[in-house]
Write an enzyme that holds these catalytic residues in place. Structure first.
Site, mmCIF file in Angstrom:
data_model
loop_
_atom_site.group_PDB
_atom_site.id
_atom_site.type_symbol
_atom_site.label_atom_id
_atom_site.label_comp_id
_atom_site.label_asym_id
_atom_site.label_seq_id
_atom_site.Cartn_x
_atom_site.Cartn_y
_atom_site.Cartn_z
ATOM 1 N N SER A 129 -0.116 -1.705 -3.433
ATOM 2 C CA SER A 129 -0.866 -2.951 -3.468
ATOM 3 C C SER A 129 -0.182 -3.974 -4.357
ATOM 4 C CB SER A 129 -2.284 -2.684 -4.003
ATOM 5 O OG SER A 129 -2.957 -3.889 -4.298
ATOM 6 N N GLU A 131 -1.710 -5.654 -6.312
ATOM 7 C CA GLU A 131 -2.415 -5.537 -7.592
ATOM 8 C C GLU A 131 -1.611 -4.724 -8.602
ATOM 9 O OE1 GLU A 131 -5.466 -6.676 -8.685
ATOM 10 O OE2 GLU A 131 -5.845 -7.843 -6.860
ATOM 11 N N TYR A 153 -8.063 -0.690 -10.596
ATOM 12 C CA TYR A 153 -7.521 -0.433 -9.265
ATOM 13 C C TYR A 153 -5.997 -0.544 -9.276
ATOM 14 C CZ TYR A 153 -6.193 -1.260 -4.424
ATOM 15 O OH TYR A 153 -5.570 -1.200 -3.207
#
Length: 321
Positions: A129, A131, A153
């Protein structure tokens, strides 16, 4: 020649369902892991798979259960494994860090360990991701950009990625990571801001809601189309060796721009319905992320096909229906 066999964890989600359809079209025998509760109410919990459900082989297995993962991989003996299952809603990770870490880190470790034990020749895809980048020093980001995640996350995804990379380097395991930027479709979960916007716009248009409440609308995202992104996943596992690839459009838009476009598609004015809600603000909002997918273009021959406006239009029209 026997059909290649693929295992998709999280097959009933947005990406899993599109990937299942892609692999079936390519002649694969497709297996997927789901929750036992999904099997008990498929018409409710597996709507994304409604078009191909009879052609799939589904297995009840939760990521947190190593014995269940070992049993499933032992039964399937996949040639390719696409690990998509995760607790993927960033906002939830601030509320329950433990559940996010347990599923995303230990669950990935369970799949890796089971594959290495049962089917060491299996090719493995890990859904990374953007992120994982979090706070960035430059934009756009490439595979060489330093990771500095700012959410539980993002931390869990980076840790799981490092596990996969260690298997690749220490054991000669075929592991590929797609560092996926935000990707949307009508199958996106309702908890994500894009689907929240399009579904609420549709409800307002139909007289079922009166307003749309959002947190920060100046946040920028690199939004792509999920069907385009699953093609990149498949291409990664067709290469001579496992590697890491950024999958992104390289373009960013604000949440406000997404909302304005969604309302206009429905023939409405966003200013009449959009309200700011401070309770929806994230504790830690990352800086704008934009991906450099030059390596995917060069090595995989992949490029995004679907324009931002077309993604928004498809989502709004689907929710209106």
């Amino acid at each position: 020649m026997a059909a290649r066999r693929a295992l998709i964890t999280g097959i009933s989600g947005q990406d899993g369902s599109y990937l299942a359809e892609l692999l079936l079209a390519k002649g694969y025998e497709v297996h997927g892991t789901v929750l036992r509760s999904d099997l008990e109410a498929p018409e409710i919990r597996m709507q994304n798979l409604s078009g191909c459900l009879p052609r799939l082989h589904l297995h009840a297995a939760e990521l947190e259960s190593y014995p269940a993962i070992v049993r499933t991989i032992g039964d399937v003996r996949p040639d390719e494994c696409y690990h998509l299952a995760a607790r993927s809603f960033v906002g939830f990770s601030f509320e329950d860090e433990f559940a996010t870490m347990n599923t995303n880190i230990h669950g990935t470790h369970h799949v890796l360990a089971a594959l290495r034990t049962m089917t060491p020749e299996c090719r493995f895809f890990f859904a990374g991701s953007s992120e994982m980048f979090g706070t960035v020093a430059h934009s756009p980001q490439s595979e060489a950009t330093h990771f500095h995640p700012r959410s539980a996350y993002g931390i869990s995804k980076e840790t799981a990625y490092e596990l996969m990379r260690n298997y690749r380097e220490a054991y000669g395991f075929f592991g590929a990571c797609g560092i996926l930027y935000n990707h949307e479709s009508p199958r996106r979960g309702y908890e994500f801001v894009t689907r929240k916007i399009t579904s609420t716009v549709a409800r307002i248009k139909k007289g079922m809601s009166v307003e749309l409440r959002l947190g920060r609308t100046d946040s920028r995202r690199d939004w792509g189309y999920a069907k385009d992104y699953v093609e990149a996943m498949w291409l990664m596992l067709q290469q001579p060796k496992g590697d890491d690839y950024v999958v992104a459009t390289g373009e960013t838009h604000t949440v406000q721009q997404f909302a304005d476009l969604a309302f206009s598609i429905a023939g409405l004015n966003a200013a009449d319905y959009l309200r700011t809600d401070e309770t929806l603000m994230r504790p830690s909002e990352e800086l704008p992320l934009s991906g450099d997918a030059a390596k995917a273009r060069r090595v995989l021959g992949w490029a995004p096909k679907t324009a931002f406006a077309d993604i928004v239009r498809e989502m709004v029209e689907a929710d209106l229906r």
